[in-house]
Design a protein around this motif. Structure first.
Motif, PDB file in Angstrom:
ATOM      1  N   ALA A 223       0.696  -1.309  -0.302  1.00 15.78           N
ATOM      2  CA  ALA A 223      -0.047  -0.001  -0.146  1.00 15.78           C
ATOM      3  C   ALA A 223       0.646   1.264   0.412  1.00 15.78           C
ATOM      4  O   ALA A 223       1.661   1.224   0.528  1.00 15.78           O
ATOM      5  N   HIS A 224       0.892   2.031  -1.212  1.00 17.58           N
ATOM      6  CA  HIS A 224       1.733   3.517  -1.245  1.00 17.58           C
ATOM      7  C   HIS A 224       0.967   4.175  -2.252  1.00 17.58           C
ATOM      8  O   HIS A 224       0.361   3.966  -3.776  1.00 17.58           O
ATOM      9  N   PRO A 225       1.214   5.449  -1.856  1.00 19.77           N
ATOM     10  CA  PRO A 225       0.506   5.958  -3.020  1.00 19.77           C
ATOM     11  C   PRO A 225       1.439   6.584  -4.230  1.00 19.77           C
ATOM     12  O   PRO A 225       0.895   6.801  -4.976  1.00 19.77           O
ATOM     13  N   ASP A 226       2.319   6.076  -3.997  1.00 20.52           N
ATOM     14  CA  ASP A 226       3.209   5.918  -5.599  1.00 20.52           C
ATOM     15  C   ASP A 226       2.511   5.164  -5.887  1.00 20.52           C
ATOM     16  O   ASP A 226       3.414   4.691  -7.446  1.00 20.52           O
ATOM     17  N   ALA A 227       2.346   3.575  -5.673  1.00 17.40           N
ATOM     18  CA  ALA A 227       2.276   2.725  -6.334  1.00 17.40           C
ATOM     19  C   ALA A 227       1.200   1.988  -6.623  1.00 17.40           C
ATOM     20  O   ALA A 227       0.257   2.228  -5.515  1.00 17.40           O
ATOM     21  N   GLU A 228       0.704   1.406  -7.912  1.00  6.62           N
ATOM     22  CA  GLU A 228      -0.513   0.723  -7.897  1.00  6.62           C
ATOM     23  C   GLU A 228      -0.335  -0.577  -7.525  1.00  6.62           C
ATOM     24  O   GLU A 228       0.358  -1.478  -7.985  1.00  6.62           O
ATOM     25  N   THR A 229      -0.822  -0.975  -6.361  1.00 10.43           N
ATOM     26  CA  THR A 229      -0.969  -1.877  -5.626  1.00 10.43           C
ATOM     27  C   THR A 229      -2.057  -2.536  -5.011  1.00 10.43           C
ATOM     28  O   THR A 229      -2.847  -1.100  -5.182  1.00 10.43           O
ATOM     29  N   LYS A 230      -2.144  -3.864  -4.156  1.00  7.40           N
ATOM     30  CA  LYS A 230      -3.361  -3.749  -3.476  1.00  7.40           C
ATOM     31  C   LYS A 230      -2.745  -4.487  -2.207  1.00  7.40           C
ATOM     32  O   LYS A 230      -1.746  -4.990  -3.195  1.00  7.40           O
ATOM     33  N   ALA A 231      -3.682  -4.810  -1.039  1.00  6.29           N
ATOM     34  CA  ALA A 231      -2.753  -5.829  -0.310  1.00  6.29           C
ATOM     35  C   ALA A 231      -4.635  -6.544  -0.733  1.00  6.29           C
ATOM     36  O   ALA A 231      -5.836  -7.026  -0.819  1.00  6.29           O
ATOM     37  N   PRO A 232      -3.980  -7.674   0.374  1.00  7.51           N
ATOM     38  CA  PRO A 232      -4.352  -9.388  -0.543  1.00  7.51           C
ATOM     39  C   PRO A 232      -5.605  -9.687   0.504  1.00  7.51           C
ATOM     40  O   PRO A 232      -6.842  -9.978   0.310  1.00  7.51           O
ATOM     41  N   THR A 233      -5.455  -8.664   1.342  1.00  8.45           N
ATOM     42  CA  THR A 233      -6.079  -9.289   3.000  1.00  8.45           C
ATOM     43  C   THR A 233      -6.162  -8.020   4.107  1.00  8.45           C
ATOM     44  O   THR A 233      -5.273  -6.711   3.615  1.00  8.45           O
ATOM     45  N   SER A 234      -6.858  -7.559   4.837  1.00  9.83           N
ATOM     46  CA  SER A 234      -7.057  -6.601   5.410  1.00  9.83           C
ATOM     47  C   SER A 234      -6.447  -6.833   6.441  1.00  9.83           C
ATOM     48  O   SER A 234      -5.945  -5.422   7.004  1.00  9.83           O
ATOM     49  N   GLY A 235      -5.335  -7.713   6.839  1.00 10.17           N
ATOM     50  CA  GLY A 235      -4.786  -7.807   8.054  1.00 10.17           C
ATOM     51  C   GLY A 235      -3.647  -7.509   7.735  1.00 10.17           C
ATOM     52  O   GLY A 235      -2.137  -8.567   8.349  1.00 10.17           O
ATOM     53  N   PHE A 236      -2.723  -7.785   6.264  1.00  7.38           N
ATOM     54  CA  PHE A 236      -1.575  -8.150   5.665  1.00  7.38           C
ATOM     55  C   PHE A 236      -1.173  -6.617   6.220  1.00  7.38           C
ATOM     56  O   PHE A 236      -2.106  -5.292   5.685  1.00  7.38           O
ATOM     57  N   PRO A 237       0.176  -6.265   6.344  1.00  9.13           N
ATOM     58  CA  PRO A 237       0.896  -5.278   6.403  1.00  9.13           C
ATOM     59  C   PRO A 237       0.644  -3.842   4.883  1.00  9.13           C
ATOM     60  O   PRO A 237       1.729  -4.946   4.496  1.00  9.13           O
ATOM     61  N   ALA A 238       1.022  -2.822   5.621  1.00  4.84           N
ATOM     62  CA  ALA A 238       1.252  -2.425   4.409  1.00  4.84           C
ATOM     63  C   ALA A 238       2.867  -2.326   3.809  1.00  4.84           C
ATOM     64  O   ALA A 238       3.052  -1.763   2.800  1.00  4.84           O
ATOM     65  N   VAL A 239       3.628  -1.991   4.791  1.00  2.96           N
ATOM     66  CA  VAL A 239       5.008  -2.759   4.530  1.00  2.96           C
ATOM     67  C   VAL A 239       5.251  -3.515   5.002  1.00  2.96           C
ATOM     68  O   VAL A 239       5.710  -3.551   6.556  1.00  2.96           O
ATOM     69  N   MET A 240       6.543  -4.068   4.615  1.00  2.00           N
ATOM     70  CA  MET A 240       6.796  -5.925   5.383  1.00  2.00           C
ATOM     71  C   MET A 240       8.043  -5.528   5.717  1.00  2.00           C
ATOM     72  O   MET A 240       8.418  -5.147   3.724  1.00  2.00           O
ATOM     73  N   TYR A 241       9.467  -5.445   6.065  1.00  5.56           N
ATOM     74  CA  TYR A 241      10.765  -5.130   6.532  1.00  5.56           C
ATOM     75  C   TYR A 241      11.138  -6.469   6.438  1.00  5.56           C
ATOM     76  O   TYR A 241      10.720  -7.440   6.835  1.00  5.56           O
ATOM     77  N   ASP A 242      12.476  -6.863   4.927  1.00  6.65           N
ATOM     78  CA  ASP A 242      12.841  -8.273   5.411  1.00  6.65           C
ATOM     79  C   ASP A 242      12.170  -8.848   4.351  1.00  6.65           C
ATOM     80  O   ASP A 242      12.551 -10.186   5.361  1.00  6.65           O
ATOM     81  N   PRO A 243      11.499  -8.953   4.202  1.00  9.15           N
ATOM     82  CA  PRO A 243      10.440  -9.886   3.154  1.00  9.15           C
ATOM     83  C   PRO A 243      11.789 -10.893   2.919  1.00  9.15           C
ATOM     84  O   PRO A 243      12.021 -11.125   2.302  1.00  9.15           O
ATOM     85  N   ASN A 244      10.707 -12.237   3.422  1.00 10.53           N
ATOM     86  CA  ASN A 244      10.645 -13.316   2.712  1.00 10.53           C
ATOM     87  C   ASN A 244       8.765 -14.401   2.439  1.00 10.53           C
ATOM     88  O   ASN A 244       8.589 -13.841   3.429  1.00 10.53           O
ATOM     89  N   MET A 245       8.853 -15.844   1.516  1.00 14.88           N
ATOM     90  CA  MET A 245       7.724 -15.993   1.626  1.00 14.88           C
ATOM     91  C   MET A 245       7.708 -16.525   2.932  1.00 14.88           C
ATOM     92  O   MET A 245       6.072 -16.519   3.279  1.00 14.88           O
ATOM     93  N   PRO A 246       8.346 -16.957   4.011  1.00 17.54           N
ATOM     94  CA  PRO A 246       7.480 -18.007   4.909  1.00 17.54           C
ATOM     95  C   PRO A 246       6.721 -17.010   5.531  1.00 17.54           C
ATOM     96  O   PRO A 246       5.857 -17.395   6.236  1.00 17.54           O
ATOM     97  N   LYS A 247       7.341 -15.825   5.848  1.00 18.21           N
ATOM     98  CA  LYS A 247       6.461 -14.562   6.243  1.00 18.21           C
ATOM     99  C   LYS A 247       5.497 -14.490   5.808  1.00 18.21           C
ATOM    100  O   LYS A 247       3.971 -14.099   6.556  1.00 18.21           O
ATOM    101  N   ILE A 248       6.227 -14.110   4.233  1.00 14.14           N
ATOM    102  CA  ILE A 248       4.474 -13.530   3.491  1.00 14.14           C
ATOM    103  C   ILE A 248       3.327 -14.676   4.051  1.00 14.14           C
ATOM    104  O   ILE A 248       2.207 -14.393   4.029  1.00 14.14           O
ATOM    105  N   TYR A 249       3.733 -16.001   3.460  1.00  8.21           N
ATOM    106  CA  TYR A 249       2.887 -17.864   3.016  1.00  8.21           C
ATOM    107  C   TYR A 249       1.558 -16.995   4.447  1.00  8.21           C
ATOM    108  O   TYR A 249       0.552 -17.440   4.489  1.00  8.21           O
ATOM    109  N   THR A 250       2.585 -17.482   5.348  1.00  3.61           N
ATOM    110  CA  THR A 250       1.704 -17.301   6.930  1.00  3.61           C
ATOM    111  C   THR A 250       0.993 -16.505   7.500  1.00  3.61           C
ATOM    112  O   THR A 250      -0.043 -16.137   7.349  1.00  3.61           O
ATOM    113  N   LEU A 251       1.219 -14.875   7.275  1.00  8.74           N
ATOM    114  CA  LEU A 251       0.718 -13.984   7.038  1.00  8.74           C
ATOM    115  C   LEU A 251      -0.317 -14.117   6.326  1.00  8.74           C
ATOM    116  O   LEU A 251      -2.104 -13.705   6.469  1.00  8.74           O
ATOM    117  N   ILE A 252      -0.388 -13.993   4.829  1.00 10.80           N
ATOM    118  CA  ILE A 252      -1.505 -14.645   3.851  1.00 10.80           C
ATOM    119  C   ILE A 252      -2.947 -15.728   3.889  1.00 10.80           C
ATOM    120  O   ILE A 252      -3.904 -15.586   3.816  1.00 10.80           O
TER     121      ILE A 252
END
Length: 264
Positions: A223-252
């Motif tokens: 979620a970024h004012p200059d980026a055409e993006t969309k979040a997959p769920t209401s609980g997903f963070p707008a920004v994830m630092y040091d991202p990896n798929m284990p973190k992303i998969y668990t959250l989604i």
């Protein structure tokens, strides 16, 4: 419900929401942002591995450095015909035989795939197999890519597609926008909505050790004012630092399934 009988009479019926088991993601960013590195970490997730990477860029080093190599296979493609052969023939034949083990497919990158489509169309026209038509190229780069995505999503596996980032500036306001790099206006507007998650991956901070002001080297922005993006769920963070798929998969998976449980 009374309405259900009318649907049933028409051969249709209501479908209850199911728990999310797989998801599709479009991850875009500048060269060197770590798109391949992020995709490689899918092999570290039980619900996502083993992983099949369809590499149109021929830069496999990031996968070797960050993946569980026992759970990741890479096939490189140099032409659109190569890619079609995999999607139309190789994968369906393996699925029918019960010998398709992969839970995730990665295609790296989408803009390179569109370049392969453009090259194929130009070869067809140059060889006289198709009439010379400049508009036909732009129609194909959307239509063929759209069909490719639909075929892959129909397999019922996790799908990660990467793309480079494209920066455009409004000539009047000076506002800069960051979006996935696609060829053709229709692709730019119509391809991203096909995914459960669209995220911008960017480098931040410095790679130098001891940089206390910028401890994180990468951020995944959904979620970024200059980026055409969309979040997959209401609980997903707008920004994830040091991202990896284990973190992303668990959250989604966990967030979406919790929402469905609440709806029940």
């Amino acid at each position: 419900m009374g309405f259900a009988k009318y649907l049933k009479a028409s051969g249709l019926e209501t479908v209850p929401p199911e728990r999310l088991k797989v998801f599709s993601a479009l991850v875009y960013g500048e060269s060197g942002a770590g798109k391949s590195t992020l995709a490689a970490t899918s092999s570290l997730v039980d619900g996502m591995s083993p992983v099949l990477v369809i590499d149109a860029e021929r830069h496999t080093m990031a996968y070797g450095e960050h993946a569980d190599l026992e759970n990741l296979d890479i096939v490189s493609v140099d032409t659109w015909a190569d890619l079609l052969s995999i999607v139309r023939n190789v994968i369906p034949d393996a699925v029918k035989a019960g010998e398709f083990p992969y839970k995730t497919i990665v295609v790296d990158t989408m803009d390179r795939v569109q370049e392969l489509i453009m090259e194929d169309e130009k070869r067809e026209q140059a060889a006289g197999r198709k009439a010379k038509d400049g508009f036909a190229v732009w129609n194909r780069v959307y239509d063929d890519l759209s069909r490719l995505i639909s075929r892959l999503q129909a397999l019922g596996v996790n799908l990660i597609l990467t793309a480079h980032a494209d920066r455009t500036q409004n000539q009047i306001t000076g506002e800069e926008r960051v979006s996935p790099k696609f060829f053709g206006k229709v692709s730019v507007s119509q391809i991203p909505p096909k995914f459960d998650m669209v995220a911008y991956l960017k480098r931040i901070g410095s790679a130098e050790e001891g940089d206390d002001d910028n401890p994180h080297l990468r951020a995944l922005v959904t979620a970024h004012p200059d980026a055409e993006t969309k979040a997959p769920t209401s609980g997903f963070p707008a920004v994830m630092y040091d991202p990896n798929m284990p973190k992303i998969y668990t959250l989604i998976i966990n967030t979406t399934n919790e929402e469905n449980s609440t709806d029940d």
